[in-house]
Design a protein around this motif. Structure first.
Motif, PDB file in Angstrom:
ATOM      1  N   ASP A 123       0.800  -1.220   0.000  1.00  0.00           N
ATOM      2  CA  ASP A 123       0.000   0.000   0.000  1.00  0.00           C
ATOM      3  C   ASP A 123       0.837   1.277   0.000  1.00  0.00           C
ATOM      4  OD1 ASP A 123       0.970  -0.545   2.497  1.00  0.00           O
ATOM      5  OD2 ASP A 123      -0.797   0.201   3.561  1.00  0.00           O
ATOM      6  N   ARG A 124       2.141   1.156  -0.156  1.00  0.00           N
ATOM      7  CA  ARG A 124       3.035   2.317  -0.129  1.00  0.00           C
ATOM      8  C   ARG A 124       2.887   3.120  -1.419  1.00  0.00           C
ATOM      9  NH1 ARG A 124       4.323   3.172   4.232  1.00  0.00           N
ATOM     10  NH2 ARG A 124       5.503   1.298   4.610  1.00  0.00           N
ATOM     11  N   THR A 125       2.823   4.438  -1.303  1.00  0.00           N
ATOM     12  CA  THR A 125       2.697   5.299  -2.480  1.00  0.00           C
ATOM     13  C   THR A 125       3.955   6.151  -2.639  1.00  0.00           C
ATOM     14  OG1 THR A 125       1.707   7.136  -1.250  1.00  0.00           O
ATOM     15  CG2 THR A 125       0.196   5.451  -2.137  1.00  0.00           C
ATOM     16  N   ALA A 126       4.111   6.703  -3.828  1.00  0.00           N
ATOM     17  CA  ALA A 126       5.246   7.595  -4.086  1.00  0.00           C
ATOM     18  C   ALA A 126       5.159   8.827  -3.199  1.00  0.00           C
ATOM     19  CB  ALA A 126       5.281   7.993  -5.557  1.00  0.00           C
ATOM     20  N   HIS A 127       3.941   9.284  -2.944  1.00  0.00           N
ATOM     21  CA  HIS A 127       3.757  10.457  -2.086  1.00  0.00           C
ATOM     22  C   HIS A 127       4.250  10.179  -0.666  1.00  0.00           C
ATOM     23  CE1 HIS A 127       2.048  14.157  -0.567  1.00  0.00           C
ATOM     24  NE2 HIS A 127       1.439  13.455   0.378  1.00  0.00           N
ATOM     25  N   GLU A 128       3.946   9.002  -0.124  1.00  0.00           N
ATOM     26  CA  GLU A 128       4.409   8.641   1.218  1.00  0.00           C
ATOM     27  C   GLU A 128       5.930   8.528   1.274  1.00  0.00           C
ATOM     28  OE1 GLU A 128       0.712   5.947   2.881  1.00  0.00           O
ATOM     29  OE2 GLU A 128       2.262   4.999   1.661  1.00  0.00           O
ATOM     30  N   ALA A 129       6.504   7.922   0.246  1.00  0.00           N
ATOM     31  CA  ALA A 129       7.964   7.777   0.198  1.00  0.00           C
ATOM     32  C   ALA A 129       8.640   9.149   0.103  1.00  0.00           C
ATOM     33  CB  ALA A 129       8.368   6.897  -0.974  1.00  0.00           C
ATOM     34  N   ALA A 130       8.096  10.021  -0.728  1.00  0.00           N
ATOM     35  CA  ALA A 130       8.666  11.367  -0.872  1.00  0.00           C
ATOM     36  C   ALA A 130       8.507  12.156   0.420  1.00  0.00           C
ATOM     37  CB  ALA A 130       7.998  12.095  -2.030  1.00  0.00           C
ATOM     38  N   ALA A 131       7.379  11.990   1.109  1.00  0.00           N
ATOM     39  CA  ALA A 131       7.166  12.689   2.379  1.00  0.00           C
ATOM     40  C   ALA A 131       8.177  12.230   3.429  1.00  0.00           C
ATOM     41  CB  ALA A 131       5.738  12.462   2.869  1.00  0.00           C
ATOM     42  N   LEU A 132       8.465  10.924   3.464  1.00  0.00           N
ATOM     43  CA  LEU A 132       9.469  10.429   4.410  1.00  0.00           C
ATOM     44  C   LEU A 132      10.852  10.982   4.070  1.00  0.00           C
ATOM     45  CD1 LEU A 132      10.260   8.617   6.803  1.00  0.00           C
ATOM     46  CD2 LEU A 132      10.714   6.825   5.122  1.00  0.00           C
ATOM     47  N   LEU A 133      11.207  10.989   2.798  1.00  0.00           N
ATOM     48  CA  LEU A 133      12.513  11.531   2.394  1.00  0.00           C
ATOM     49  C   LEU A 133      12.645  12.992   2.814  1.00  0.00           C
ATOM     50  CD1 LEU A 133      12.756   9.892  -1.114  1.00  0.00           C
ATOM     51  CD2 LEU A 133      14.393   9.577   0.734  1.00  0.00           C
ATOM     52  N   ASP A 134      11.586  13.780   2.593  1.00  0.00           N
ATOM     53  CA  ASP A 134      11.626  15.186   2.984  1.00  0.00           C
ATOM     54  C   ASP A 134      11.722  15.337   4.503  1.00  0.00           C
ATOM     55  OD1 ASP A 134      11.600  16.345   0.443  1.00  0.00           O
ATOM     56  OD2 ASP A 134       9.410  16.311   0.330  1.00  0.00           O
ATOM     57  N   ALA A 135      10.999  14.518   5.249  1.00  0.00           N
ATOM     58  CA  ALA A 135      11.032  14.598   6.711  1.00  0.00           C
ATOM     59  C   ALA A 135      12.416  14.232   7.253  1.00  0.00           C
ATOM     60  CB  ALA A 135       9.966  13.688   7.309  1.00  0.00           C
ATOM     61  N   VAL A 136      13.033  13.220   6.683  1.00  0.00           N
ATOM     62  CA  VAL A 136      14.376  12.822   7.127  1.00  0.00           C
ATOM     63  C   VAL A 136      15.393  13.916   6.770  1.00  0.00           C
ATOM     64  CG1 VAL A 136      16.218  11.115   6.800  1.00  0.00           C
ATOM     65  CG2 VAL A 136      13.854  10.360   7.059  1.00  0.00           C
ATOM     66  N   ALA A 137      15.207  14.564   5.629  1.00  0.00           N
ATOM     67  CA  ALA A 137      16.102  15.657   5.225  1.00  0.00           C
ATOM     68  C   ALA A 137      15.992  16.824   6.194  1.00  0.00           C
ATOM     69  CB  ALA A 137      15.777  16.110   3.804  1.00  0.00           C
ATOM     70  N   VAL A 138      14.775  17.172   6.587  1.00  0.00           N
ATOM     71  CA  VAL A 138      14.575  18.260   7.536  1.00  0.00           C
ATOM     72  C   VAL A 138      15.188  17.902   8.887  1.00  0.00           C
ATOM     73  CG1 VAL A 138      12.818  19.523   8.839  1.00  0.00           C
ATOM     74  CG2 VAL A 138      12.562  19.208   6.380  1.00  0.00           C
ATOM     75  N   ALA A 139      14.999  16.664   9.329  1.00  0.00           N
ATOM     76  CA  ALA A 139      15.589  16.221  10.599  1.00  0.00           C
ATOM     77  C   ALA A 139      17.116  16.261  10.535  1.00  0.00           C
ATOM     78  CB  ALA A 139      15.110  14.816  10.936  1.00  0.00           C
ATOM     79  N   ALA A 140      17.680  15.885   9.408  1.00  0.00           N
ATOM     80  CA  ALA A 140      19.144  15.921   9.256  1.00  0.00           C
ATOM     81  C   ALA A 140      19.655  17.363   9.300  1.00  0.00           C
ATOM     82  CB  ALA A 140      19.552  15.245   7.959  1.00  0.00           C
ATOM     83  N   LEU A 141      18.912  18.283   8.690  1.00  0.00           N
ATOM     84  CA  LEU A 141      19.307  19.696   8.732  1.00  0.00           C
ATOM     85  C   LEU A 141      19.219  20.235  10.157  1.00  0.00           C
ATOM     86  CD1 LEU A 141      17.651  21.177   5.530  1.00  0.00           C
ATOM     87  CD2 LEU A 141      20.079  21.136   6.073  1.00  0.00           C
ATOM     88  N   GLU A 142      18.170  19.855  10.893  1.00  0.00           N
ATOM     89  CA  GLU A 142      18.026  20.326  12.266  1.00  0.00           C
ATOM     90  C   GLU A 142      19.134  19.787  13.168  1.00  0.00           C
ATOM     91  OE1 GLU A 142      14.083  19.165  13.311  1.00  0.00           O
ATOM     92  OE2 GLU A 142      13.165  20.830  12.204  1.00  0.00           O
ATOM     93  N   ARG A 143      19.537  18.529  12.946  1.00  0.00           N
ATOM     94  CA  ARG A 143      20.633  17.965  13.742  1.00  0.00           C
ATOM     95  C   ARG A 143      21.952  18.676  13.445  1.00  0.00           C
ATOM     96  NH1 ARG A 143      18.276  13.246  12.701  1.00  0.00           N
ATOM     97  NH2 ARG A 143      19.664  12.722  11.006  1.00  0.00           N
ATOM     98  N   ALA A 144      22.126  19.073  12.187  1.00  0.00           N
ATOM     99  CA  ALA A 144      23.378  19.730  11.797  1.00  0.00           C
ATOM    100  C   ALA A 144      23.462  21.164  12.340  1.00  0.00           C
ATOM    101  CB  ALA A 144      23.517  19.739  10.283  1.00  0.00           C
ATOM    102  N   ALA A 145      22.324  21.775  12.580  1.00  0.00           N
ATOM    103  CA  ALA A 145      22.312  23.186  13.015  1.00  0.00           C
ATOM    104  C   ALA A 145      22.631  23.348  14.474  1.00  0.00           C
ATOM    105  CB  ALA A 145      20.948  23.786  12.748  1.00  0.00           C
TER     106      ALA A 145
END
Length: 144
Positions: free
Chosen positions: A122-144
């Motif tokens: 049941d996984r969609t491209a939208h869900e996968a893209a949302a997870l990628l964006d969320a992990v990217a934001v978390a990585a930026l916050e950890r780096a700051a």
């Protein structure tokens, strides 16, 4: 000498089809770029890209639906099959964010862990893209 779109010194005009965006150089940028790729091409369950051996399709691999791992690789190198250190670092960041993370830390285990998550029926491209964006934001916050 690299010819410019209009190079009068060489007496010719070079037609410019499109401008490629610059390749990402950080893990968060790779994750965001992979999310854009998945939104544009779609999510494929299974191998890296649909019809990887070109038996049915003639479109370039970069324009076919692809897995999350292939999108990460394509974001860095422009090729969904090419291995790069930066794509592997982004894959590691993503794998650690899914569930409890992989059992082992080698690249193949990281890839299998991400594939197991993204290959859910049941996984969609939208869900996968949302997870990628969320992990990217978390990585930026950890780096700051």
């Amino acid at each position: 000498m690299i010819p410019q779109p209009t190079d009068l010194r060489l007496g010719r005009t070079v037609r410019v089809i499109g401008v490629m965006p610059p390749r990402p150089t950080t893990v968060p940028a790779v994750l965001h770029a992979a999310a854009r790729i998945l939104r544009a091409t779609g999510l494929y369950r299974g191998d890296y890209v649909q019809d990887a051996f070109d038996r049915e399709f003639t479109t370039p691999h970069t324009q076919r639906p692809m897995s999350v791992v292939a999108a990460l690789r394509c974001a860095v190198s422009g090729d969904p099959h090419r291995l790069t250190v930066l794509a592997d670092r982004a894959l590691s960041e993503l794998a650690l964010a899914i569930d409890e993370g992989p059992v082992w830390g080698d690249v193949f285990s990281l890839e299998a862990h991400v594939d197991r998550w993204s290959d859910a029926p049941d996984r969609t491209a939208h869900e996968a893209a949302a997870l990628l964006d969320a992990v990217a934001v978390a990585a930026l916050e950890r780096a700051a």
